[in-house]
Design a protein around this motif. Structure first.
Motif, PDB file in Angstrom:
ATOM      1  N   TRP A 127       0.848  -1.188   0.000  1.00 16.47           N
ATOM      2  CA  TRP A 127       0.000   0.000   0.000  1.00 16.47           C
ATOM      3  C   TRP A 127       0.886   1.241   0.000  1.00 16.47           C
ATOM      4  CZ3 TRP A 127      -4.274   1.452  -1.721  1.00 16.47           C
ATOM      5  CH2 TRP A 127      -4.730   2.743  -1.441  1.00 16.47           C
ATOM      6  N   TRP A 140      -5.730   6.357  -2.146  1.00 13.83           N
ATOM      7  CA  TRP A 140      -7.044   5.919  -1.660  1.00 13.83           C
ATOM      8  C   TRP A 140      -8.133   6.271  -2.669  1.00 13.83           C
ATOM      9  CZ3 TRP A 140     -10.738   9.706  -0.747  1.00 13.83           C
ATOM     10  CH2 TRP A 140     -11.990   9.198  -0.389  1.00 13.83           C
ATOM     11  N   LEU A 166      -8.334  -3.146   0.734  1.00 22.24           N
ATOM     12  CA  LEU A 166      -8.925  -2.876   2.043  1.00 22.24           C
ATOM     13  C   LEU A 166      -8.072  -3.502   3.149  1.00 22.24           C
ATOM     14  CD1 LEU A 166     -11.277  -1.640   3.633  1.00 22.24           C
ATOM     15  CD2 LEU A 166     -12.522  -3.786   3.278  1.00 22.24           C
ATOM     16  N   ASP A 167      -7.633  -4.727   2.942  1.00 20.30           N
ATOM     17  CA  ASP A 167      -6.767  -5.379   3.932  1.00 20.30           C
ATOM     18  C   ASP A 167      -5.441  -4.648   4.081  1.00 20.30           C
ATOM     19  OD1 ASP A 167      -8.636  -7.348   4.511  1.00 20.30           O
ATOM     20  OD2 ASP A 167      -7.819  -8.757   3.032  1.00 20.30           O
ATOM     21  N   ARG A 202      -6.024  -1.363   5.903  1.00 20.22           N
ATOM     22  CA  ARG A 202      -6.213  -1.589   7.345  1.00 20.22           C
ATOM     23  C   ARG A 202      -4.852  -1.636   8.046  1.00 20.22           C
ATOM     24  NH1 ARG A 202      -9.359  -5.643   6.841  1.00 20.22           N
ATOM     25  NH2 ARG A 202     -11.259  -4.411   6.878  1.00 20.22           N
ATOM     26  N   VAL A 261      -3.277   1.855   8.131  1.00 14.98           N
ATOM     27  CA  VAL A 261      -3.859   2.707   9.180  1.00 14.98           C
ATOM     28  C   VAL A 261      -3.247   2.345  10.528  1.00 14.98           C
ATOM     29  CG1 VAL A 261      -5.986   3.219  10.458  1.00 14.98           C
ATOM     30  CG2 VAL A 261      -6.007   3.226   7.958  1.00 14.98           C
ATOM     31  N   GLU A 262      -3.154   1.055  10.819  1.00 10.97           N
ATOM     32  CA  GLU A 262      -2.571   0.610  12.088  1.00 10.97           C
ATOM     33  C   GLU A 262      -1.123   1.075  12.234  1.00 10.97           C
ATOM     34  OE1 GLU A 262      -3.178  -3.618  12.098  1.00 10.97           O
ATOM     35  OE2 GLU A 262      -5.357  -3.405  12.288  1.00 10.97           O
ATOM     36  N   PRO A 312      -7.621   6.861   9.018  1.00 14.05           N
ATOM     37  CA  PRO A 312      -8.787   6.026   9.335  1.00 14.05           C
ATOM     38  C   PRO A 312     -10.011   6.359   8.486  1.00 14.05           C
ATOM     39  CG  PRO A 312      -7.748   6.803  11.347  1.00 14.05           C
ATOM     40  CD  PRO A 312      -7.075   7.515  10.205  1.00 14.05           C
ATOM     41  N   LEU A 362     -10.011   4.317   5.380  1.00 10.11           N
ATOM     42  CA  LEU A 362     -10.426   2.949   5.652  1.00 10.11           C
ATOM     43  C   LEU A 362     -11.944   2.867   5.782  1.00 10.11           C
ATOM     44  CD1 LEU A 362      -9.597   0.021   6.239  1.00 10.11           C
ATOM     45  CD2 LEU A 362      -9.367   0.684   8.657  1.00 10.11           C
ATOM     46  N   THR A 378     -14.145   0.668   3.309  1.00 15.78           N
ATOM     47  CA  THR A 378     -14.919  -0.400   3.955  1.00 15.78           C
ATOM     48  C   THR A 378     -16.357  -0.369   3.463  1.00 15.78           C
ATOM     49  OG1 THR A 378     -13.519  -0.429   5.931  1.00 15.78           O
ATOM     50  CG2 THR A 378     -15.781  -1.258   6.174  1.00 15.78           C
ATOM     51  N   ALA A 387     -13.488   7.050  13.316  1.00 12.27           N
ATOM     52  CA  ALA A 387     -12.766   7.082  12.035  1.00 12.27           C
ATOM     53  C   ALA A 387     -12.406   8.506  11.611  1.00 12.27           C
ATOM     54  CB  ALA A 387     -13.612   6.421  10.952  1.00 12.27           C
TER      55      ALA A 387
END
Length: 164
Positions: free
Chosen positions: A52, A67, A84-85, A88, A91-92, A98, A101, A105, A148
């Motif tokens: 990503w 994005w 999306l995975d 995620r 973002v972490e 967020p 995401l 989502t 978010a």
């Protein structure tokens, strides 16, 4: 930071937005389909090479534009789910926002026929007026949106409907 890659994201995002404006003004939708397909194919190559494209790689604007291209890759739902995975994880790691995401989502869930989580996706009623698509657990929507970094659903709804 990869300035060349960031510049290409910027060029493609500008092209994406210009094509969407033209389509809304009654232009030929085929141009939009072509641009989305080209951007999706290009983004797939970027993701294969770099994972990503987060903030460290392409800067905040480039990550935002990455994005945007993923959000508009509707013709490739499998790719959107994969992204999306990856998003995620980004973002972490602090490499993506967020809110990105949340939007993706909802986009992926709506494409799969599932209710959205954050209330970001709308459709048009028979008169052409925007209306939100179904949301899971609507009583907790604003709490999810706040987590978010999104505005309350009522404010977003006013903005989407042009009643700001």
């Amino acid at each position: 930071m990869n300035h060349e890659l960031a510049a290409e994201f910027h060029r493609r995002a500008e092209q994406d937005q210009a094509a969407r404006r033209r389509a809304l003004e009654g232009g030929d939708g085929r141009e939009l389909v072509r641009i989305d397909a080209d951007n999706t194919a290009w983004l797939k190559r970027v993701v294969e090479e770099h994972g990503w494209p987060g903030i460290t790689l392409v800067g905040e604007q480039g990550a935002d534009e990455a994005w945007l291209l993923a959000q508009h890759a509707d013709a490739a739902p499998g790719f959107q789910r994969r992204v999306l995975d990856l998003l995620r994880g980004a973002v972490e790691a602090g490499e993506a926002l967020p809110c990105h995401l949340a939007y993706l989502t909802d986009r992926v869930r709506v494409a799969a026929g599932e209710p959205q989580v954050y209330g970001t996706q709308y459709t048009s009623d028979p008169n052409g007026n925007p209306r939100p698509l179904p949301v899971t657990e609507p009583d907790r929507l604003d709490a999810r949106r706040a987590a978010a970094g999104l505005e309350p659903a009522a404010e977003y709804d006013r903005r989407v409907r042009g009643r700001e």
